[in-house]
Design a protein around this motif. Structure first.
Motif, PDB file in Angstrom:
ATOM      1  N   LEU A  82       0.831  -1.202   0.000  1.00  0.00           N
ATOM      2  CA  LEU A  82       0.000   0.000   0.000  1.00  0.00           C
ATOM      3  C   LEU A  82       0.862   1.247   0.000  1.00  0.00           C
ATOM      4  O   LEU A  82       0.772   2.100   0.876  1.00  0.00           O
ATOM      5  CB  LEU A  82      -0.930  -0.026   1.219  1.00  0.00           C
ATOM      6  N   GLU A  83       1.716   1.351  -1.011  1.00  0.00           N
ATOM      7  CA  GLU A  83       2.569   2.521  -1.195  1.00  0.00           C
ATOM      8  C   GLU A  83       2.155   3.247  -2.474  1.00  0.00           C
ATOM      9  O   GLU A  83       1.601   2.637  -3.391  1.00  0.00           O
ATOM     10  CB  GLU A  83       4.035   2.099  -1.292  1.00  0.00           C
ATOM     11  N   PRO A  84       2.396   4.578  -2.545  1.00  0.00           N
ATOM     12  CA  PRO A  84       2.054   5.313  -3.759  1.00  0.00           C
ATOM     13  C   PRO A  84       2.611   4.649  -5.018  1.00  0.00           C
ATOM     14  O   PRO A  84       3.693   4.079  -5.000  1.00  0.00           O
ATOM     15  CB  PRO A  84       2.691   6.688  -3.515  1.00  0.00           C
ATOM     16  N   PHE A  85       1.843   4.707  -6.098  1.00  0.00           N
ATOM     17  CA  PHE A  85       2.114   4.124  -7.415  1.00  0.00           C
ATOM     18  C   PHE A  85       1.722   2.651  -7.506  1.00  0.00           C
ATOM     19  O   PHE A  85       1.762   2.085  -8.590  1.00  0.00           O
ATOM     20  CB  PHE A  85       3.586   4.263  -7.831  1.00  0.00           C
ATOM     21  N   SER A  86       1.335   2.027  -6.396  1.00  0.00           N
ATOM     22  CA  SER A  86       0.974   0.608  -6.435  1.00  0.00           C
ATOM     23  C   SER A  86      -0.430   0.420  -6.996  1.00  0.00           C
ATOM     24  O   SER A  86      -1.356   1.134  -6.629  1.00  0.00           O
ATOM     25  CB  SER A  86       1.050   0.005  -5.029  1.00  0.00           C
ATOM     26  N   HIS A  87      -0.562  -0.570  -7.865  1.00  0.00           N
ATOM     27  CA  HIS A  87      -1.867  -0.976  -8.398  1.00  0.00           C
ATOM     28  C   HIS A  87      -2.259  -2.229  -7.631  1.00  0.00           C
ATOM     29  O   HIS A  87      -1.594  -3.258  -7.728  1.00  0.00           O
ATOM     30  CB  HIS A  87      -1.751  -1.261  -9.895  1.00  0.00           C
ATOM     31  N   VAL A  88      -3.343  -2.122  -6.855  1.00  0.00           N
ATOM     32  CA  VAL A  88      -3.668  -3.182  -5.906  1.00  0.00           C
ATOM     33  C   VAL A  88      -5.137  -3.592  -5.989  1.00  0.00           C
ATOM     34  O   VAL A  88      -6.000  -2.826  -6.409  1.00  0.00           O
ATOM     35  CB  VAL A  88      -3.345  -2.741  -4.458  1.00  0.00           C
ATOM     36  N   ASP A  89      -5.373  -4.831  -5.579  1.00  0.00           N
ATOM     37  CA  ASP A  89      -6.719  -5.361  -5.371  1.00  0.00           C
ATOM     38  C   ASP A  89      -6.956  -5.304  -3.861  1.00  0.00           C
ATOM     39  O   ASP A  89      -6.222  -5.926  -3.093  1.00  0.00           O
ATOM     40  CB  ASP A  89      -6.788  -6.799  -5.889  1.00  0.00           C
ATOM     41  N   GLY A 122       5.585  11.177 -12.018  1.00  0.00           N
ATOM     42  CA  GLY A 122       4.569  10.291 -11.452  1.00  0.00           C
ATOM     43  C   GLY A 122       3.842  10.922 -10.282  1.00  0.00           C
ATOM     44  O   GLY A 122       2.621  10.775 -10.136  1.00  0.00           O
ATOM     45  N   THR A 123       4.576  11.636  -9.434  1.00  0.00           N
ATOM     46  CA  THR A 123       3.955  12.314  -8.297  1.00  0.00           C
ATOM     47  C   THR A 123       2.957  13.360  -8.770  1.00  0.00           C
ATOM     48  O   THR A 123       1.864  13.508  -8.196  1.00  0.00           O
ATOM     49  CB  THR A 123       5.037  12.971  -7.417  1.00  0.00           C
ATOM     50  N   LEU A 183       3.943  12.827 -18.790  1.00  0.00           N
ATOM     51  CA  LEU A 183       3.187  13.683 -17.873  1.00  0.00           C
ATOM     52  C   LEU A 183       2.279  14.635 -18.632  1.00  0.00           C
ATOM     53  O   LEU A 183       1.095  14.766 -18.306  1.00  0.00           O
ATOM     54  CB  LEU A 183       4.148  14.463 -16.978  1.00  0.00           C
ATOM     55  N   ASP A 184       2.815  15.320 -19.650  1.00  0.00           N
ATOM     56  CA  ASP A 184       1.998  16.272 -20.401  1.00  0.00           C
ATOM     57  C   ASP A 184       0.837  15.568 -21.106  1.00  0.00           C
ATOM     58  O   ASP A 184      -0.281  16.100 -21.167  1.00  0.00           O
ATOM     59  CB  ASP A 184       2.858  17.030 -21.415  1.00  0.00           C
ATOM     60  N   ALA A 185       1.084  14.382 -21.636  1.00  0.00           N
ATOM     61  CA  ALA A 185       0.004  13.619 -22.264  1.00  0.00           C
ATOM     62  C   ALA A 185      -1.071  13.277 -21.237  1.00  0.00           C
ATOM     63  O   ALA A 185      -2.278  13.391 -21.512  1.00  0.00           O
ATOM     64  CB  ALA A 185       0.559  12.343 -22.903  1.00  0.00           C
ATOM     65  N   PHE A 186      -0.649  12.868 -20.046  1.00  0.00           N
ATOM     66  CA  PHE A 186      -1.600  12.535 -18.986  1.00  0.00           C
ATOM     67  C   PHE A 186      -2.407  13.766 -18.571  1.00  0.00           C
ATOM     68  O   PHE A 186      -3.634  13.695 -18.386  1.00  0.00           O
ATOM     69  CB  PHE A 186      -0.862  11.966 -17.785  1.00  0.00           C
ATOM     70  N   ARG A 219       1.349  21.380  -6.411  1.00  0.00           N
ATOM     71  CA  ARG A 219       2.614  21.567  -5.706  1.00  0.00           C
ATOM     72  C   ARG A 219       3.737  20.750  -6.331  1.00  0.00           C
ATOM     73  O   ARG A 219       4.884  21.187  -6.388  1.00  0.00           O
ATOM     74  CB  ARG A 219       2.445  21.163  -4.242  1.00  0.00           C
ATOM     75  N   SER A 220       3.404  19.565  -6.829  1.00  0.00           N
ATOM     76  CA  SER A 220       4.432  18.659  -7.340  1.00  0.00           C
ATOM     77  C   SER A 220       5.024  19.106  -8.667  1.00  0.00           C
ATOM     78  O   SER A 220       6.136  18.700  -9.027  1.00  0.00           O
ATOM     79  CB  SER A 220       3.857  17.248  -7.485  1.00  0.00           C
ATOM     80  N   LEU A 221       4.334  19.960  -9.419  1.00  0.00           N
ATOM     81  CA  LEU A 221       4.832  20.360 -10.737  1.00  0.00           C
ATOM     82  C   LEU A 221       6.113  21.171 -10.647  1.00  0.00           C
ATOM     83  O   LEU A 221       6.914  21.197 -11.577  1.00  0.00           O
ATOM     84  CB  LEU A 221       3.770  21.163 -11.493  1.00  0.00           C
ATOM     85  N   ARG A 222       6.333  21.845  -9.541  1.00  0.00           N
ATOM     86  CA  ARG A 222       7.533  22.689  -9.424  1.00  0.00           C
ATOM     87  C   ARG A 222       8.814  21.855  -9.428  1.00  0.00           C
ATOM     88  O   ARG A 222       9.903  22.371  -9.674  1.00  0.00           O
ATOM     89  CB  ARG A 222       7.453  23.532  -8.161  1.00  0.00           C
ATOM     90  N   TYR A 223       8.699  20.561  -9.134  1.00  0.00           N
ATOM     91  CA  TYR A 223       9.879  19.706  -9.057  1.00  0.00           C
ATOM     92  C   TYR A 223      10.121  18.907 -10.347  1.00  0.00           C
ATOM     93  O   TYR A 223      11.113  18.200 -10.451  1.00  0.00           O
ATOM     94  CB  TYR A 223       9.738  18.715  -7.903  1.00  0.00           C
TER      95      TYR A 223
END
Length: 248
Positions: free
Chosen positions: A51-58, A99-100, A142-145, A241-245
Motif C-alpha cells: 500500500l505505497e504510492p504508485f501501487s496498483h492493488v486489489d 509520477g507524483t 506527464l503532459d500527455a496525462f 505543488r508537485s509540478l515545481r519539481y
C-alpha cells in the motif's frame, strides 16, 4: 457491516497513530476512497509494503454501513498487488517527479469521494504503466496525462480550430481562458503566440501520436509544457505543488 472489493491505484498515504495509515486510492468502481490500514507501519505487517504510492492493488474494504463511503472511514483489511509500478518509478528522479504530479492531478480531478471516475482511473493506470516502462520521456508522458485528464473532465483544449468561433486552423494565438487556440478576430488580452511545433506536439500528445511526440525538439517540449501547466492551473484554480519539481 459490509465488505467491498475493488482495485485501485494508491495516490498517497498519511500516518495515523503509532502503527496505522490512512490510504487514499483511486479505485475502478468507487472513485476516490480513503481507508484506514491498521498496523501497516509495523515491521511484521504482511501487506503494508503493498500500500505505497504508485501501487496498483486489489483491495478488500470493511465498512460499517451499506455504502463504502459513509460517515466514517472504512478499513482496508486485505491487499494483493496487481502491478508494482513504483519499482520502475521511484529510482529515477524524472520519472518520480512526473509520477507524483500524475497522482496529485488524479486526486484533484476526483473531488468527491465515492463517485465513480472510471476514465480517470484507466488513464492513471495507463500513464503509470508507460512511465514505469520508460517507453517515452517522463515529461512527455506527464503532459500527455495532463491533457487527457483535462479532456475526460470536460476541459479538452483546442489545438486546431478556433476555440471561440470554430474557424478551421491552423490558428496562431493561444488563450488559456478561451480554451485553446484562437483566430485573430477572437484574440483576447493575455493570448500568446506559441510556435507551430509546440502546438503540434500538444496535439500529438492529446491524440496519442507518440511517433511525432518523441521526435520533437527539447525547446518545443519545454514551450508545450508551459502551455499545459498554465491551462491546467486555470481550470484547477490553484497550482499543483508537485509540478515545481518536474524536470523539463
Amino acid at each position: 457491516m459490509s465488505l467491498f472489493r475493488d482495485d485501485g491505484i494508491v495516490l498517497r498515504t498519511q500516518k495515523l497513530g503509532e502503527a496505522d495509515r490512512i490510504i487514499t486510492l483511486l479505485t475502478r468502481t468507487h472513485g476516490r476512497v480513503r481507508a484506514v490500514a491498521r498496523g501497516v507501519r509495523r515491521t511484521k505487517s504482511k501487506f503494508g509494503a503493498r500500500l505505497e504510492p504508485f501501487s496498483h492493488v486489489d483491495v478488500q474494504f470493511y465498512a460499517r454501513g451499506s455504502e463504502l463511503v459513509g460517515r466514517g472511514l472504512p478499513l482496508c483489511t486485505q491487499s494483493e498487488t496487481i502491478a508494482a509500478y513504483g519499482g520502475g518509478i521511484v529510482t529515477d528522479y524524472a520519472r518520480y517527479t512526473a509520477g507524483t504530479a500524475m497522482l496529485e492531478t488524479a486526486e484533484r480531478f476526483t473531488d468527491h469521494e465515492g463517485e465513480p471516475a472510471v476514465q480517470q482511473y484507466l488513464l492513471l493506470v495507463g500513464g503509470l504503466r508507460t512511465l514505469a516502462r520508460g517507453e517515452h520521456a517522463p515529461h512527455l508522458v506527464l503532459d500527455a496525462f495532463l491533457l487527457r485528464s483535462l479532456a475526460v473532465n470536460g476541459y479538452a483544449p483546442s489545438f486546431d480550430s478556433c476555440a471561440r468561433c470554430g474557424l478551421p486552423g491552423p490558428n496562431r494565438f493561444f488563450s488559456v481562458a478561451s480554451g485553446g487556440v484562437v483566430c485573430g478576430d477572437c484574440r483576447v488580452p493575455g493570448s500568446v503566440v506559441p510556435s507551430s511545433e509546440a502546438i503540434g506536439l500538444l496535439s500529438a500528445l492529446l491524440t496519442g501520436d507518440w511517433e511525432s511526440a518523441d521526435a520533437c525538439e527539447a525547446r518545443h517540449a519545454r514551450e508545450g509544457s508551459g502551455l499545459v501547466t498554465a491551462y491546467l492551473h486555470w481550470h484547477l484554480e490553484r497550482g499543483l505543488r508537485s509540478l515545481r519539481y518536474v524536470e523539463q
